[in-house]
Design a protein around this motif. Structure first.
Motif, PDB file in Angstrom:
ATOM      1  N   SER A  21     -13.963 -33.389   4.614  1.00 48.69           N
ATOM      2  CA  SER A  21     -14.815 -32.459   3.851  1.00 48.69           C
ATOM      3  C   SER A  21     -15.918 -33.188   3.103  1.00 48.69           C
ATOM      4  CB  SER A  21     -13.950 -31.640   2.872  1.00 48.69           C
ATOM      5  OG  SER A  21     -12.985 -30.890   3.590  1.00 48.69           O
ATOM      6  N   SER A  22     -15.610 -34.361   2.559  1.00 45.36           N
ATOM      7  CA  SER A  22     -16.646 -35.134   1.844  1.00 45.36           C
ATOM      8  C   SER A  22     -17.745 -35.582   2.796  1.00 45.36           C
ATOM      9  CB  SER A  22     -16.012 -36.354   1.172  1.00 45.36           C
ATOM     10  OG  SER A  22     -15.131 -35.956   0.150  1.00 45.36           O
ATOM     11  N   LEU A  33     -20.553 -35.479  -3.434  1.00 43.96           N
ATOM     12  CA  LEU A  33     -19.950 -34.540  -4.370  1.00 43.96           C
ATOM     13  C   LEU A  33     -18.564 -35.052  -4.753  1.00 43.96           C
ATOM     14  CD1 LEU A  33     -20.903 -31.179  -2.578  1.00 43.96           C
ATOM     15  CD2 LEU A  33     -22.192 -32.452  -4.309  1.00 43.96           C
ATOM     16  N   GLU A  34     -18.320 -35.163  -6.035  1.00 45.23           N
ATOM     17  CA  GLU A  34     -17.045 -35.700  -6.517  1.00 45.23           C
ATOM     18  C   GLU A  34     -15.874 -34.813  -6.100  1.00 45.23           C
ATOM     19  OE1 GLU A  34     -16.296 -38.473  -7.904  1.00 45.23           O
ATOM     20  OE2 GLU A  34     -18.285 -39.273  -8.361  1.00 45.23           O
ATOM     21  N   THR A  35     -16.090 -33.496  -6.126  1.00 40.67           N
ATOM     22  CA  THR A  35     -15.005 -32.581  -5.730  1.00 40.67           C
ATOM     23  C   THR A  35     -15.547 -31.602  -4.692  1.00 40.67           C
ATOM     24  OG1 THR A  35     -15.561 -31.066  -7.538  1.00 40.67           O
ATOM     25  CG2 THR A  35     -13.843 -32.707  -7.955  1.00 40.67           C
ATOM     26  N   VAL A  36     -14.776 -31.407  -3.661  1.00 42.66           N
ATOM     27  CA  VAL A  36     -15.108 -30.412  -2.626  1.00 42.66           C
ATOM     28  C   VAL A  36     -13.844 -29.627  -2.300  1.00 42.66           C
ATOM     29  CG1 VAL A  36     -17.008 -31.712  -1.567  1.00 42.66           C
ATOM     30  CG2 VAL A  36     -14.665 -32.114  -0.797  1.00 42.66           C
ATOM     31  N   VAL A  37     -14.031 -28.423  -1.795  1.00 43.88           N
ATOM     32  CA  VAL A  37     -12.869 -27.620  -1.412  1.00 43.88           C
ATOM     33  C   VAL A  37     -12.167 -28.288  -0.236  1.00 43.88           C
ATOM     34  CG1 VAL A  37     -13.869 -25.472  -2.248  1.00 43.88           C
ATOM     35  CG2 VAL A  37     -14.261 -26.170   0.116  1.00 43.88           C
ATOM     36  N   SER A  38     -10.901 -27.947  -0.056  1.00 43.32           N
ATOM     37  CA  SER A  38     -10.105 -28.643   0.967  1.00 43.32           C
ATOM     38  C   SER A  38     -10.623 -28.390   2.381  1.00 43.32           C
ATOM     39  CB  SER A  38      -8.635 -28.216   0.865  1.00 43.32           C
ATOM     40  OG  SER A  38      -8.520 -26.808   1.009  1.00 43.32           O
TER      41      SER A  38
END
Length: 637
Positions: A21-22, A33-38
């Motif tokens: 995803s990253s 992006l430090e956080t992404v959805v699974s």
């Protein structure tokens, strides 16, 4: 000419925590992006990102066991796969070889794979790896892997390249062009490039001179080569392949060498640009849209070669008959088809359909017969192969379409030069012997069961020296019911023969049953055809009632008496000429069943009634008009 695609669908799969995803998010936003959805929704990288101007749709997938069904579904819809592993987790690399790559094979997805090592920034600097050394054995085992690339979403290192290589693997695939194992061009690629070379060799001296090379460059890449660039090309070829250059220019060997170099250096788009400019698809066949569309025709119309096409084929035959012995050896025939994807006659229904010389060579009449058969059975393939051989006339003028057979029957005349005869009969009646004798093969006592695609074709000389082409198509007894179940089963048939063994009462009974089946189908479908009985093996003693029973069958069905032949002793009684005569006199020998006669009689009665009614109505109208006229006249006086 661009590849005909509106987008490329890339599915990203891999173990949990490998950065799928990253990677997708970084490619779409050009930032980390430090956080992404699974699991990300479908992501589209626009057309302007890529030199080919085709967007990439990226599909993220779950890594959980529960999501396995969705992963399988997406893989089967994918154009390419990006398979991820984590550079800092060696066990994920092992999983590629032990699970993911075998799983993709199990699904028979048959799509290119790009291996993407993610999180390159987290790999321990003290333990560098040689990517080529590690990936070499894996890529050797799994040929579907197009490339391996390591990237970092955090540092935006080679993120965009991952999807560029995935798109490139779809638009410019390696597999059709190059055999990685032998490190050589594939046969179909060589054949396509050879045809392009021949088309560009305008003076036909087996070399591309500077002017021809420049025209080729402009056609494919819209840019000419400078004199110094042409000399550089020649120098490179001459250094590696001396026979690739001669005093006239670049030879075929040199042309092929250049493309092999392009491919080895990863410049597949160069060779694909050339191939697509000359109309080839990913299977290295001419794209159907680059061939003229064949005119619409009814099922009972057939396609024949025109005089222009036949003259071209005669010229091709003479050109490749290198020893001028009037026949093509297998090697000469292979050379003739060396600019086509393959020899189309190596397999059924063409491989055993024409007469050969004692040496197994193909004379001109057999060569033409083979083309006639291919044109009748598969006009689109015949047209494509004329193009592969360099037919320079308007392809639309290579064929003529016959009249509908129903119109021929009405006019009691046909304009066809090619006739197809369906051969029916019980097992061991002599059908195969009849077909074999037609192409001069010696009689054999034992025949193997033939396939449903058994054809033989030859020319038949009629009175006055006129030659017509006859195609015999054997219909196996076991296949008759299924064959006749199609409403158009008899549409392509010009004449049907029913072979029986003269000494076997059951054989005649079964042949007459098949005749009845064909007659019924002809009456129901409107494709009634002339039918003949053939009494084979006339060297055997006829059974007592044969003459009486065949006479009854002939009279009842309104067809001619049986033709008696003896293939074993080569006493053929002019059977092939008689078959052609029956096809030409298409309004005769069409069998009738009792049911068919009743229907015909009923139609005649109805027609007569309508005629009588029409005449009566006309008389009544005339009398009424006269009375009106008489009344008016009396009143005026």
């Amino acid at each position: 000419m661009a590849c005909h695609r509106s987008f490329v669908r890339v599915v990203v799969v891999g173990d949990a925590g490998t950065g799928k995803s990253s990677l997708i998010a970084a490619a779409a936003t050009d930032e980390f992006l430090e956080t992404v959805v699974s699991v990300l929704p479908e992501t589209v990288l626009p057309a302007e990102y890529y030199p080919d101007g085709i967007p990439v749709k990226i599909i993220d997938t779950p890594s959980s066991l529960e999501g396995k069904a969705r992963v399988e579904e997406e893989l089967l819809l994918a154009d390419a796969v990006v398979l991820t592993y984590a550079c800092d987790q060696p066990e994920t690399l092992i999983r590629l070889e032990n699970y993911w790559l075998p799983e993709i094979r199990r699904l028979k997805a048959n799509i290119p794979v790009v291996l993407a090592g993610c999180m390159l920034d987290l790999r321990d600097e003290h333990y560098p790896i040689n990517l080529e050394l590690v990936m070499g054995p894996i890529m050797q085992q799994f040929r579907e892997i197009e490339t391996c690339i390591e990237c970092s979403a955090a540092n935006l290192v080679q993120v965009a390249e991952v999807f560029y290589y995935a798109q490139k693997a779809v638009l410019h695939p390696t597999a059709p062009l190059f055999d990685q194992e032998s490190q050589s061009l594939r046969p179909r690629c060589i054949r396509a490039l050879k045809r392009i070379f021949v088309l560009c060799d305008h003076d036909m001296d087996s070399a591309l001179n500077d002017d021809e090379l420049n025209k080729f460059q402009v056609k494919c890449f819209n840019a000419p080569l400078s004199p110094s660039e042409i000399e550089d090309v020649k120098r490179v070829v001459n250094e590696k392949v001396p026979e690739g250059i001669n005093h006239r220019g670049l030879t075929l060997k040199g042309f092929l060498y250049l493309h092999a170099v392009f491919i080895e250096k990863g410049r597949l788009e160069t060779t694909w640009t050339v191939l697509r400019e000359f109309g080839y698809n990913d299977e290295l066949e001419l794209q159907k849209e680059n061939l003229p569309a064949l005119s619409e025709r009814a099922p009972n119309q057939s396609v024949e070669l025109t005089t222009a096409a036949l003259d071209f084929l005669k010229g091709i035959f003479s050109l490749f008959d290198s020893n001028k012995d009037g026949a093509l050896q297998d090697s000469e025939l292979d050379e003739l088809f060396s600019t086509a994807p393959e020899n189309p006659w190596d397999e059924a229904p063409y491989d055993d359909s024409v007469e050969r010389t004692e040496q197994g060579d193909l004379e001109l009449s057999a060569f033409i017969s083979q083309w006639v058969l291919m044109t009748l059975l598969d006009p689109a393939q015949s047209l494509a192969y004329l193009s592969y051989l360099g037919y320079t006339g308007d392809p639309a003028t290579a064929f003529r379409v016959s009249r509908k057979r129903s119109l021929d029957v009405k006019k009691k005349h046909t304009d066809r030069h090619v006739f197809q005869c369906f051969v029916f009969g019980p097992k061991n009646a002599g059908k195969s012997a009849l077909l074999s004798s037609f192409v001069g093969r010696p009689f054999r006592n034992n025949y193997e069961i033939t396939s449903s695609q058994c054809y033989t074709v030859n020319s038949v000389e009629q009175r006055g020296g006129i030659k017509k082409t006859l195609i015999l198509h054997e219909i196996q007894e076991d296949n008759v019911k299924e064959f006749l179940s199609s409403k158009d089963s008899l549409a392509a048939c010009d004449v049907a023969v029913f072979v029986y063994e003269s000494s076997d009462e059951y054989s005649l009974k079964r042949a007459s049953e098949l005749l009845m089946d064909v007659a019924r189908e002809g009456e129901e479908s409107g494709y009634g055809v002339p039918c003949l009985l053939i009494s084979a093996k006339s060297d055997s003693q006829s059974y007592l009632k044969e003459i009486k029973e065949t006479k009854m069958i002939s009279q009842a069905m309104k067809i001619g008496a049986p033709i008696h032949i003896n293939v074993k002793e080569n006493n053929m009684n002019g059977v092939f000429r008689k078959i052609v005569n029956a096809a030409e006199q298409c309004h005769l020998n069409i069998p009738e069943t009792e049911q068919g006669r009743n229907k015909k009689h009923y139609r005649q009665l109805v027609n007569r009634s309508l005629i009588v009614a029409s005449v009566g109505a006309a008389v009544a109208i005339t009398l009424t008009a006269y009375r009106t006229y008489a009344i008016k006249k009396a009143a005026s006086s």
